[in-house]
Write a protein that holds these residues in place. Structure first.
Motif, PDB file in Angstrom:
ATOM      1  N   PRO A   5       0.796  -1.197  -0.159  1.00 45.17           N
ATOM      2  CA  PRO A   5       0.054  -0.274   0.069  1.00 45.17           C
ATOM      3  C   PRO A   5       0.861   1.256   0.024  1.00 45.17           C
ATOM      4  O   PRO A   5       2.053   1.323   0.473  1.00 45.17           O
ATOM      5  CB  PRO A   5      -0.753  -0.080   1.188  1.00 45.17           C
ATOM      6  N   PRO A   7       2.333   4.295   1.306  1.00 48.33           N
ATOM      7  CA  PRO A   7       2.602   4.616   2.715  1.00 48.33           C
ATOM      8  C   PRO A   7       1.950   6.067   3.036  1.00 48.33           C
ATOM      9  O   PRO A   7       1.492   6.105   4.182  1.00 48.33           O
ATOM     10  CB  PRO A   7       4.096   5.020   2.691  1.00 48.33           C
ATOM     11  N   LEU A  10      -1.403   5.367   4.595  1.00 49.87           N
ATOM     12  CA  LEU A  10      -1.654   4.584   5.870  1.00 49.87           C
ATOM     13  C   LEU A  10      -1.750   5.421   7.030  1.00 49.87           C
ATOM     14  O   LEU A  10      -1.200   6.686   6.915  1.00 49.87           O
ATOM     15  CB  LEU A  10      -0.506   3.715   6.143  1.00 49.87           C
ATOM     16  N   THR A  11      -2.490   5.158   8.097  1.00 53.93           N
ATOM     17  CA  THR A  11      -2.276   5.875   9.101  1.00 53.93           C
ATOM     18  C   THR A  11      -1.419   5.823  10.020  1.00 53.93           C
ATOM     19  O   THR A  11      -0.307   4.726   9.584  1.00 53.93           O
ATOM     20  CB  THR A  11      -3.783   5.455  10.184  1.00 53.93           C
ATOM     21  N   GLU A  14      -1.113   2.286  11.315  1.00 51.36           N
ATOM     22  CA  GLU A  14      -0.672   1.151  10.285  1.00 51.36           C
ATOM     23  C   GLU A  14       0.398   1.385   9.904  1.00 51.36           C
ATOM     24  O   GLU A  14       0.945   0.083   9.763  1.00 51.36           O
ATOM     25  CB  GLU A  14      -1.698   1.441   8.967  1.00 51.36           C
ATOM     26  N   ALA A  15       1.203   2.321   9.477  1.00 53.57           N
ATOM     27  CA  ALA A  15       2.478   2.575   9.137  1.00 53.57           C
ATOM     28  C   ALA A  15       3.666   1.938   9.974  1.00 53.57           C
ATOM     29  O   ALA A  15       4.403   1.203   9.692  1.00 53.57           O
ATOM     30  CB  ALA A  15       2.710   3.928   8.783  1.00 53.57           C
ATOM     31  N   ARG A  18       3.122  -1.992  10.053  1.00 49.59           N
ATOM     32  CA  ARG A  18       3.889  -2.302   8.863  1.00 49.59           C
ATOM     33  C   ARG A  18       5.459  -2.219   9.069  1.00 49.59           C
ATOM     34  O   ARG A  18       6.261  -3.025   8.660  1.00 49.59           O
ATOM     35  CB  ARG A  18       3.286  -1.765   7.511  1.00 49.59           C
ATOM     36  N   LEU A  46       8.390   4.354   5.265  1.00 52.45           N
ATOM     37  CA  LEU A  46       7.655   4.347   6.514  1.00 52.45           C
ATOM     38  C   LEU A  46       8.205   4.995   7.710  1.00 52.45           C
ATOM     39  O   LEU A  46       7.659   5.889   8.330  1.00 52.45           O
ATOM     40  CB  LEU A  46       7.036   2.812   6.761  1.00 52.45           C
TER      41      LEU A  46
END
Length: 81
Positions: A5, A7, A10-11, A14-15, A18, A46
């Motif tokens: 996804p 970066p 992403l919240t 989430e980042a 990951r 990230l």
């Protein structure tokens, strides 16, 4: 990596999740070299995104109030507008 996804989409949470998964994968050492390089590059993106978001959050939360001699006197909430 095609199935990775974006970066920026992403919240922060989430980042970070990951990024932690990437670090664990790389630490295991069972990933082929080319995939390791791709994972490292993704992890670096990230990391930069998380650092930027943390910096922005910190700036919104606290603003240092300095005295005439430059010493920090207090902090106050950063204005949202």
């Amino acid at each position: 990596m095609a199935d990775t996804p974006d970066p920026g989409a992403l919240t922060f949470e989430e980042a970070l999740k990951r990024l932690e998964a990437i670090v664990q994968q790389l630490e295991r050492g069972d990933v082929p070299l080319d995939q390791s390089i791709d994972l490292y590059a993704e992890g670096d993106r990230l990391r930069a995104q998380c650092e930027e978001r943390l910096g922005a959050a910190q700036a919104r939360i606290d603003q240092i109030v300095a005295g005439a001699s430059g010493e920090a006197l207090a902090t106050r909430a950063f204005p949202l507008d």
